[in-house]
Design an enzyme around this catalytic site. Structure first.
Site, PDB file in Angstrom:
ATOM      1  N   ARG A  46     -22.551 -12.945   7.887  1.00  0.00           N
ATOM      2  CA  ARG A  46     -23.940 -12.674   7.489  1.00  0.00           C
ATOM      3  C   ARG A  46     -24.757 -11.932   8.538  1.00  0.00           C
ATOM      4  NH1 ARG A  46     -24.181 -18.757   5.612  1.00  0.00           N
ATOM      5  NH2 ARG A  46     -23.099 -18.751   7.588  1.00  0.00           N
ATOM      6  N   LYS A  81      -2.145   9.344  -7.168  1.00  0.00           N
ATOM      7  CA  LYS A  81      -1.588  10.127  -8.265  1.00  0.00           C
ATOM      8  C   LYS A  81      -1.838   9.427  -9.604  1.00  0.00           C
ATOM      9  CE  LYS A  81       2.637  11.549 -10.327  1.00  0.00           C
ATOM     10  NZ  LYS A  81       3.893  12.214 -10.226  1.00  0.00           N
ATOM     11  N   GLY A 115       1.404   5.273  -4.052  1.00  0.00           N
ATOM     12  CA  GLY A 115       1.149   6.484  -4.847  1.00  0.00           C
ATOM     13  C   GLY A 115       0.027   6.259  -5.854  1.00  0.00           C
ATOM     14  N   LYS A 116      -0.940   5.425  -5.470  1.00  0.00           N
ATOM     15  CA  LYS A 116      -2.040   5.099  -6.378  1.00  0.00           C
ATOM     16  C   LYS A 116      -2.893   6.312  -6.694  1.00  0.00           C
ATOM     17  CE  LYS A 116      -3.492   1.856  -3.606  1.00  0.00           C
ATOM     18  NZ  LYS A 116      -2.395   1.510  -2.702  1.00  0.00           N
ATOM     19  N   GLN A 124      -5.068  -0.106  -0.414  1.00  0.00           N
ATOM     20  CA  GLN A 124      -3.995  -0.925   0.175  1.00  0.00           C
ATOM     21  C   GLN A 124      -3.114  -1.545  -0.918  1.00  0.00           C
ATOM     22  OE1 GLN A 124      -7.412  -1.664   1.560  1.00  0.00           O
ATOM     23  NE2 GLN A 124      -6.971   0.183   2.664  1.00  0.00           N
ATOM     24  N   GLY A 162       0.825  -1.203   0.000  1.00  0.00           N
ATOM     25  CA  GLY A 162       0.000   0.000   0.000  1.00  0.00           C
ATOM     26  C   GLY A 162       0.859   1.253   0.000  1.00  0.00           C
ATOM     27  N   ASP A 163       0.213   2.399  -0.160  1.00  0.00           N
ATOM     28  CA  ASP A 163       0.896   3.699  -0.140  1.00  0.00           C
ATOM     29  C   ASP A 163       1.922   3.838  -1.261  1.00  0.00           C
ATOM     30  OD1 ASP A 163      -0.467   4.315   2.277  1.00  0.00           O
ATOM     31  OD2 ASP A 163       0.983   3.085   3.337  1.00  0.00           O
ATOM     32  N   ASP A 194      12.246   9.942  -7.753  1.00  0.00           N
ATOM     33  CA  ASP A 194      13.007  11.131  -7.330  1.00  0.00           C
ATOM     34  C   ASP A 194      13.524  11.026  -5.892  1.00  0.00           C
ATOM     35  OD1 ASP A 194      10.066  11.292  -7.068  1.00  0.00           O
ATOM     36  OD2 ASP A 194      10.517  13.035  -5.832  1.00  0.00           O
ATOM     37  N   ALA A 215      -7.880   3.425   3.730  1.00  0.00           N
ATOM     38  CA  ALA A 215      -7.005   3.843   2.637  1.00  0.00           C
ATOM     39  C   ALA A 215      -6.681   5.325   2.785  1.00  0.00           C
ATOM     40  CB  ALA A 215      -7.696   3.611   1.302  1.00  0.00           C
ATOM     41  N   GLY A 216      -5.666   5.753   2.097  1.00  0.00           N
ATOM     42  CA  GLY A 216      -5.359   7.174   2.109  1.00  0.00           C
ATOM     43  C   GLY A 216      -4.675   7.538   0.813  1.00  0.00           C
ATOM     44  N   HIS A 217      -5.319   8.362   0.044  1.00  0.00           N
ATOM     45  CA  HIS A 217      -4.729   8.817  -1.209  1.00  0.00           C
ATOM     46  C   HIS A 217      -4.415  10.293  -1.072  1.00  0.00           C
ATOM     47  CE1 HIS A 217      -5.876   5.213  -3.143  1.00  0.00           C
ATOM     48  NE2 HIS A 217      -7.131   5.501  -3.325  1.00  0.00           N
ATOM     49  N   THR A 218      -3.195  10.674  -1.390  1.00  0.00           N
ATOM     50  CA  THR A 218      -2.918  12.107  -1.468  1.00  0.00           C
ATOM     51  C   THR A 218      -2.847  12.464  -2.938  1.00  0.00           C
ATOM     52  OG1 THR A 218      -1.563  11.871   0.480  1.00  0.00           O
ATOM     53  CG2 THR A 218      -1.363  13.942  -0.688  1.00  0.00           C
TER      54      THR A 218
HETATM   55  P1  IMP Z   1      -6.922  -2.424   8.712  1.00  0.00           P
HETATM   56  O1  IMP Z   1      -7.067  -2.360   7.233  1.00  0.00           O
HETATM   57  O2  IMP Z   1      -7.234  -1.118   9.391  1.00  0.00           O
HETATM   58  O3  IMP Z   1      -7.632  -3.579   9.329  1.00  0.00           O
HETATM   59  O4  IMP Z   1      -5.347  -2.661   9.039  1.00  0.00           O
HETATM   60  C1  IMP Z   1      -4.716  -3.881   8.699  1.00  0.00           C
HETATM   61  C2  IMP Z   1      -3.307  -3.644   8.190  1.00  0.00           C
HETATM   62  O5  IMP Z   1      -3.366  -2.997   6.928  1.00  0.00           O
HETATM   63  C3  IMP Z   1      -2.454  -2.740   9.073  1.00  0.00           C
HETATM   64  O6  IMP Z   1      -1.113  -3.183   9.003  1.00  0.00           O
HETATM   65  C4  IMP Z   1      -2.585  -1.386   8.409  1.00  0.00           C
HETATM   66  O7  IMP Z   1      -1.483  -0.546   8.695  1.00  0.00           O
HETATM   67  C5  IMP Z   1      -2.603  -1.803   6.958  1.00  0.00           C
HETATM   68  N1  IMP Z   1      -3.273  -0.825   6.079  1.00  0.00           N
HETATM   69  C6  IMP Z   1      -4.589  -0.598   5.955  1.00  0.00           C
HETATM   70  N2  IMP Z   1      -4.826   0.343   5.041  1.00  0.00           N
HETATM   71  C7  IMP Z   1      -3.636   0.724   4.554  1.00  0.00           C
HETATM   72  C8  IMP Z   1      -3.236   1.650   3.543  1.00  0.00           C
HETATM   73  O8  IMP Z   1      -4.024   2.312   2.874  1.00  0.00           O
HETATM   74  N3  IMP Z   1      -1.902   1.731   3.328  1.00  0.00           N
HETATM   75  C9  IMP Z   1      -0.995   0.989   4.011  1.00  0.00           C
HETATM   76  N4  IMP Z   1      -1.333   0.122   4.950  1.00  0.00           N
HETATM   77  C10 IMP Z   1      -2.639  -0.020   5.221  1.00  0.00           C
END
Ligand code: IMP
Length: 423
Positions: free
Chosen positions: A138, A14, A11-12, A219, A8-9, A328, A35-38
């Site tokens: 369920r 972008k 750079g999706k 992720q 994960g992370d 970079d 998730a976190g997208h910048t």
């Molecule tokens: P959960 O998704 O909150 O259950 O976390 C499970 C694992 O996935 C942990 O190690 C989190 O740090 C990782 N994780 C969840 N979402 C992300 C993401 O967007 N980027 C990187 N790691 C993530």
């Protein structure tokens, strides 16, 4: 389809945003606001958690597929935050079959992590695991349940029956009142109703009519509950197959599968990470790369590029291309080690071991490539890159098993070298 090839992370955001202008739909198929997208557009920086990054591209319809878990409070605040900044969010479509993250899921996520102590997963605490557990068990609540009060109440009751026992007796917490949850959820119904649609039908029709649909994974491959470093994974399927189950679009309708691959490696949370650097190189990658989670603000663990993982991602996703990001960040290192294989119990291993124990014992075997010191952020073509940066990219491509079709050389939308078209 775009998905993360590592943890994960990568750079999706972008990459998706870059394509957003030429696609008709951008669809999330799994995960939630973990998730976190910048996305950087001009001088504006947007941090998105739940919404597909396509929301920033006018003309593109963003879709939250059935495989996503939706925290309605987070969704509404993300929508109003964007609206305040002048972004049109009215096109969003949400699957009525997507499951909801309710306050009891978030509570359970946090208390169960605390209960695990040093065996904890390091989750984002957003209720992701408990919401997916209820789906599989369920006893989940779906978006469509918001529009039928009596069904909603029955379902919340069924879910809380056993959970309240667990909360009170195992975790020593107060029970959660059914009325309170139902009332809160009903409060979201009116605000969400206009977005809910039969997204499977919409997407299949769009593809049949020749429109371009982009699936955006949250992720990454190694956080996949089936193909990742279980149990240190998220509770969904970020790998390519997840796009089919998470949207109701069949595999024969997906033409390209693009893996987003960082030029080095990062991971958040607990679990094995063979190329992790606990020295000043790791610190340098973290600082230069800005490796701090968008969602949790946690520092990311950093390490060198791992070609074993990239090859694995090619295999389990059937990747057609890579988008190499953050090249970079490596500018300025005299020599750059790349992991080409592992040593496990004295043996050289070329492929990711399927045994968790073996992976925990894997020591990287490095090949060291010469670095470059020239600024590459202005490079527009592959030929603009310094020779050693070109060689680094070529070496990664050979090791990883799919062509590198784009290279990120800076955070901005236009700081990208496109080698092959993605469409
Ligand atoms: P959960 O998704 O909150 O259950 O976390 C499970 C694992 O996935 C942990 O190690 C989190 O740090 C990782 N994780 C969840 N979402 C992300 C993401 O967007 N980027 C990187 N790691 C993530």
């Amino acid at each position: 389809m775009l998905l993360g090839a590592q943890w994960g992370d990568e750079g999706k955001g972008k990459a998706t945003d870059l394509l957003g202008g030429s696609v008709d739909y951008v669809v999330r198929y799994q995960g939630g606001n973990n998730a976190g997208h910048t996305v950087v557009v001009g001088d504006q920086k947007y941090a998105l958690h739940l919404l597909p990054s396509g929301i920033l591209s006018p003309g593109c319809t963003p879709v939250i597929g059935n495989g996503v878990v939706v925290d309605p409070a987070v969704l509404l605040s993300e929508l109003s935050g964007l609206a305040e900044r002048g972004v049109d969010t009215s096109k969003l479509l949400i699957s009525g079959n997507a499951h909801l993250i309710t306050p009891y899921h978030t509570t359970l996520d946090k208390v169960s992590e605390r209960f695990l102590g040093k065996r904890k997963i390091g989750t984002t605490g957003r209720g992701i695991g408990p919401a997916y557990a209820d789906k599989i068990n369920r006893v989940g609540i779906r978006v469509q349940d918001l529009f039928d009060e009596s069904i909603l109440r029955q379902k919340v009751e069924a879910a809380l029956d056993s959970k309240n026992q667990v909360l009170a007796k195992l975790y020593n917490r107060r029970a959660i009142a059914v009325d309170q949850v139902v009332e809160e959820l009903l409060g979201y119904a009116d605000q969400l109703s206009g977005y809910v649609a039969d997204t499977t039908l919409v997407l299949n029709n769009a593809i049949d009519q020749g429109q371009v649909v982009l699936f955006e994974g949250g992720q990454g491959t190694l956080l996949d509950v089936d193909h990742g470093t279980y149990p240190f994974v998220t509770s969904s399927n970020p790998t390519a197959g997840g796009a089919c189950t998470g949207t109701g679009v069949g595999p024969t309708k997906i033409s390209r599968v693009i893996g987003i691959l960082k030029a080095y490696t990062t991971r958040v949370g607990a679990g094995p990470f063979p190329t992790e650097l606990l020295d000043e190189d790791g610190e340098k990658l973290r600082t230069i790369g800005g490796e701090r989670g968008v969602t949790t603000g946690r520092d990311r663990r950093c390490g060198w590029f791992d070609a074993v993982i990239a090859r694995y991602a090619t295999r389990v996703n059937g990747l057609t291309d890579f988008f190499l990001t953050k090249l970079d960040v490596l500018t300025g290192w005299e020599r750059i080690p790349v992991c080409v294989a592992y040593e496990i119990d004295g043996k050289r291993v070329e492929e990711l071991p399927y045994s968790q124990t073996d992976f925990h014992h894997a020591t990287p075997i490095y090949e060291t490539l010469p670095g470059w010191s020239e600024d590459i952020t202005q490079a527009k073509t592959f030929d603009d890159l310094p020779k050693n940066a070109q060689k680094y990219v070529q070496a990664l491509e050979e090791m990883s098993g799919a062509p590198i079709s784009a290279i990120g050389v800076g955070p901005g939308r236009d700081e990208t070298i496109q080698i092959n078209s993605f469409l």
